[in-house]
Design a protein around this motif. Structure first.
Motif, mmCIF file in Angstrom:
data_model
loop_
_atom_site.group_PDB
_atom_site.id
_atom_site.type_symbol
_atom_site.label_atom_id
_atom_site.label_comp_id
_atom_site.label_asym_id
_atom_site.label_seq_id
_atom_site.Cartn_x
_atom_site.Cartn_y
_atom_site.Cartn_z
ATOM 1 N N THR A 246 0.826 -1.206 0.000
ATOM 2 C CA THR A 246 0.000 0.000 0.000
ATOM 3 C C THR A 246 0.861 1.256 0.000
ATOM 4 O O THR A 246 2.030 1.241 0.397
ATOM 5 C CB THR A 246 -0.934 0.069 1.227
ATOM 6 O OG1 THR A 246 -0.177 0.412 2.389
ATOM 7 C CG2 THR A 246 -1.670 -1.228 1.448
ATOM 8 N N SER A 247 0.251 2.341 -0.436
ATOM 9 C CA SER A 247 0.833 3.664 -0.247
ATOM 10 C C SER A 247 0.571 4.098 1.191
ATOM 11 O O SER A 247 -0.118 3.411 1.959
ATOM 12 C CB SER A 247 0.194 4.656 -1.221
ATOM 13 O OG SER A 247 -1.165 4.894 -0.856
ATOM 14 N N ALA A 248 1.104 5.261 1.565
ATOM 15 C CA ALA A 248 0.835 5.792 2.906
ATOM 16 C C ALA A 248 -0.657 6.012 3.110
ATOM 17 O O ALA A 248 -1.213 5.693 4.166
ATOM 18 C CB ALA A 248 1.606 7.093 3.120
ATOM 19 N N ASN A 249 -1.343 6.543 2.102
ATOM 20 C CA ASN A 249 -2.780 6.792 2.238
ATOM 21 C C ASN A 249 -3.592 5.499 2.210
ATOM 22 O O ASN A 249 -4.749 5.491 2.637
ATOM 23 C CB ASN A 249 -3.261 7.729 1.132
ATOM 24 C CG ASN A 249 -2.882 9.166 1.390
ATOM 25 O OD1 ASN A 249 -2.679 9.562 2.534
ATOM 26 N ND2 ASN A 249 -2.779 9.967 0.347
ATOM 27 N N GLY A 250 -2.995 4.431 1.708
ATOM 28 C CA GLY A 250 -3.693 3.145 1.707
ATOM 29 C C GLY A 250 -3.404 2.295 2.928
ATOM 30 O O GLY A 250 -3.907 1.169 3.035
ATOM 31 N N LYS A 251 -2.611 2.811 3.859
ATOM 32 C CA LYS A 251 -2.208 2.034 5.037
ATOM 33 C C LYS A 251 -3.424 1.508 5.790
ATOM 34 O O LYS A 251 -4.330 2.257 6.136
ATOM 35 C CB LYS A 251 -1.359 2.895 5.973
ATOM 36 C CG LYS A 251 -0.837 2.134 7.201
ATOM 37 C CD LYS A 251 0.104 3.007 8.032
ATOM 38 C CE LYS A 251 0.514 2.323 9.336
ATOM 39 N NZ LYS A 251 1.328 1.098 9.111
ATOM 40 N N GLY A 252 -3.430 0.198 6.026
ATOM 41 C CA GLY A 252 -4.469 -0.417 6.836
ATOM 42 C C GLY A 252 -5.725 -0.797 6.086
ATOM 43 O O GLY A 252 -6.667 -1.318 6.698
ATOM 44 N N ILE A 253 -5.791 -0.581 4.771
ATOM 45 C CA ILE A 253 -6.995 -0.981 4.029
ATOM 46 C C ILE A 253 -7.187 -2.490 4.125
ATOM 47 O O ILE A 253 -8.310 -2.986 4.294
ATOM 48 C CB ILE A 253 -6.911 -0.512 2.566
ATOM 49 C CG1 ILE A 253 -7.052 1.020 2.500
ATOM 50 C CG2 ILE A 253 -8.000 -1.167 1.717
ATOM 51 C CD1 ILE A 253 -6.913 1.594 1.116
ATOM 52 N N VAL A 254 -6.108 -3.235 4.021
ATOM 53 C CA VAL A 254 -6.133 -4.652 4.397
ATOM 54 C C VAL A 254 -5.325 -4.779 5.675
ATOM 55 O O VAL A 254 -4.384 -4.005 5.908
ATOM 56 C CB VAL A 254 -5.562 -5.558 3.288
ATOM 57 C CG1 VAL A 254 -6.358 -5.425 2.009
ATOM 58 C CG2 VAL A 254 -4.096 -5.263 3.027
ATOM 59 N N PRO A 255 -5.668 -5.716 6.563
ATOM 60 C CA PRO A 255 -4.944 -5.833 7.833
ATOM 61 C C PRO A 255 -3.452 -6.042 7.586
ATOM 62 O O PRO A 255 -3.054 -6.965 6.866
ATOM 63 C CB PRO A 255 -5.583 -7.052 8.498
ATOM 64 C CG PRO A 255 -6.905 -7.226 7.817
ATOM 65 C CD PRO A 255 -6.723 -6.731 6.424
ATOM 66 N N GLU A 256 -2.628 -5.198 8.193
ATOM 67 C CA GLU A 256 -1.188 -5.312 7.952
ATOM 68 C C GLU A 256 -0.575 -6.507 8.664
ATOM 69 O O GLU A 256 0.592 -6.843 8.423
ATOM 70 C CB GLU A 256 -0.500 -4.015 8.358
ATOM 71 C CG GLU A 256 -0.899 -2.854 7.448
ATOM 72 C CD GLU A 256 -0.121 -1.587 7.716
ATOM 73 O OE1 GLU A 256 0.505 -1.068 6.788
ATOM 74 O OE2 GLU A 256 -0.148 -1.105 8.880
#
Length: 546
Positions: A246-256
């Motif tokens: 992910t990008s920074a803005n996509g952080k956490g969209i799927v569980p890391e």
């Protein structure tokens, strides 16, 4: 036969002032909180806020108002609204508007402007500015000056329509100050019509499904535009057995913490090599830009499938081989529906094994930069509830530390000033996130240099009286720039800041302040701060005490 009823706009209603027309239009679009500072020229707007049940939060600087409204929008999913007065106040918020533009945030900034018939030549009027709209057009998507009271409601409806139908970006509305107090017929309130999400062209979806299903080495890149399709992104990744970065803005969209999640790792040379070797890459809601990769975009060796609401993304930067122009959720739903109808894919290397190896290679390459931060980040993760909102700054502890190494899932959020890369975002953004959801835990994470761009917002946090931990990694100034100077062989100049007792400063504002010299001390201080009214500033020294 009777004559047909006349068509056209409804008859004028009782005259109202421009200030009331503005507040009425905001309320009609569901605005319940705004951020701003009153001034001589915007008092007519303030007069009507209570009548329309709009709560006002007053940061100590207009830049703070903009960052707070930005984070309010990111956290609540509704546009954030900031109110300034004329001249210097509007220019103060320009940096926040630029950040919202970079990160595709629906931010509405409203300000008075010079009177309708104000001469082009300077007259010495208070806060006189040559052209506020021209200044804001340089950083906002739209800057519009209205010319009548009736047009105010139309301008607000247009702003909310833009937020719903285009890539969301900041809008500025300027109301001439004489219109704010002028009473004119305004007609009924105009509101932005509902607009259903739109899926990409079905033929392109079918082509993309075929390419992804046949791929031997698929990969997925998620940006902020995929936020509303988190469940669909995870289902697609699992179905394709494709690693996700992910990008920074996509952080956490799927569980890391998921075995196929690489987290925020686009800056890693190992991950960039891996990306260039994919035979098919699916990029959802991301620019794949230098600010995501920390370098120029890599040359991809395979097919790039892009999903984006913005058609310009299909040929900007890395052009799409298969463009899917549409909202992420319905487009990914259509993609998922198309996949099972295809023949079973060939055997692939397990994504979880690939991800584990890439994580190890990524971490080995950056251990010198971020290794000392990892125990502190682990301590934070052990204390923070899963739904915590973390706000971030352009600080080493954030982009070298928390972005890649502090896991977040879809129930949480991580708000980072990407691209434009402003300093001073974390603290006012935390205030905005807390205003959006007062019962949700919010933590600001910053460096000592960045914090001092907006440290006065501690007073705002004290005024709100809500629990708000502010974790500051203190490296004695501008650590990133210090390192860059050293890498160039330059003598570090203007990067070492005199020491400030930041916990004492927080106490002087009426909040709380402590020092955490170990990960265990940070965990304990953070646990206590989450249950303490008002802000608690926790300093983590990165260097020996001075």
């Amino acid at each position: 036969m009777p004559a047909p009823a006349p068509s056209g706009p409804p008859a004028p209603t009782t005259p109202i002032t421009g200030g009331e027309a503005l507040v009425r239009a905001l309320a009609a679009h569901g605005v319940t909180r705004i951020f701003g500072i009153p001034g001589t020229h915007n008092l007519e707007i303030y007069r009507h806020l209570a009548t329309h049940r709009i709560e006002h939060i007053n940061p100590r600087h207009e830049q703070g108002a903009g960052y707070a409204a930005d984070a309010y929008a990111r956290t609540s999913g509704r546009p954030g609204v900031a109110l300034t007065t004329t001249g210097p106040a509007l220019l103060n918020i320009a940096a926040a508007v630029g950040q919202a533009y970079s990160d595709s945030v629906p931010l509405l900034v409203v300000s008075p402007g010079m009177p309708l018939r104000h001469p082009r030549q300077s007259t010495g009027l208070l806060h006189e500015t040559r052209s506020q709209t021209e200044a804001l057009r340089g950083v906002a998507a739209v800057s519009h000056r209205v010319s009548s009271v009736e047009e105010i409601g139309v301008a607000v409806a247009r702003a909310f329509t833009l937020f719903r139908t285009r890539r969301p970006r900041p809008v500025h509305i300027e109301v001439p100050l004489d219109l704010l107090t002028a009473a004119e017929p305004a007609g009924p309130v105009r509101t932005a019509p509902p607009v259903p999400p739109v899926a990409a062209d079905p033929r392109a979806v079918t082509e993309a499904a075929g390419a992804l299903w046949a791929a031997d080495r698929p990969g997925i890149v998620l940006g902020g535009g995929a936020r509303g399709a988190a469940a669909e992104c995870l289902r697609l990744a699992e179905l394709l057995d494709a690693p996700v970065v992910t990008s920074a803005n996509g952080k956490g969209i799927v569980p890391e913490s998921h075995p196929i999640a690489l987290g925020v790792s686009l800056h890693s040379p190992a991950v960039q090599r891996w990306l260039s070797e994919r035979d098919v890459v699916l990029a959802v809601g991301t620019e794949l830009a230098e600010s995501d990769l920390w370098m120029s975009p890599p040359v991809l060796g395979g097919t790039l499938v892009r999903v984006d609401l913005d058609p310009a993304q299909m040929y900007a930067g890395l052009p799409a081989a298969i463009p899917l122009v549409g909202d992420a959720r319905p487009t990914l739903d259509a993609l998922l529906a198309a996949l099972p109808a295809l023949p079973a894919p060939p055997g692939r290397t397990g994504a979880h094994r690939t991800v584990a190896a890439l994580r190890a290679e990524r971490d080995a390459g950056t251990r010198e930069l971020d290794g000392h931060l990892l125990p502190y980040l682990a301590a934070m993760r052990s204390v923070l509830p899963a739904d915590t909102v973390l706000t971030s700054d352009s600080a080493q502890c954030c982009y070298n530390g928390a972005l890649p190494h502090l896991p977040v899932g879809p129930e949480g959020r991580y708000l980072h000033p990407t691209g434009f890369g402003t300093l001073g975002y974390a603290l006012p953004a935390a205030i905005g996130a807390k205003a959006a959801d007062p019962d949700r835990p919010v933590v600001a994470l910053s460096g000592d240099g960045g914090l001092q761009f907006s440290v006065q917002e501690l007073a705002t946090a004290v005024q709100l009286g809500l629990p708000l931990p502010v974790v500051v990694f203190d490296n004695g100034g501008y650590g990133e720039i210090r390192d860059e100077m050293a890498a160039r062989g330059d003598h570090p100049t203007a990067v070492d800041l005199p020491p400030v007792d930041l916990p004492a400063l927080a106490r002087a504002y009426g909040g709380h302040g402590v020092r955490a010299d170990s990960p265990e001390a940070l965990a304990e201080a953070l646990r206590h701060a989450l249950d303490t009214q008002g802000p608690t500033l926790i300093t983590v020294p990165e260097e020996p005490s001075r």
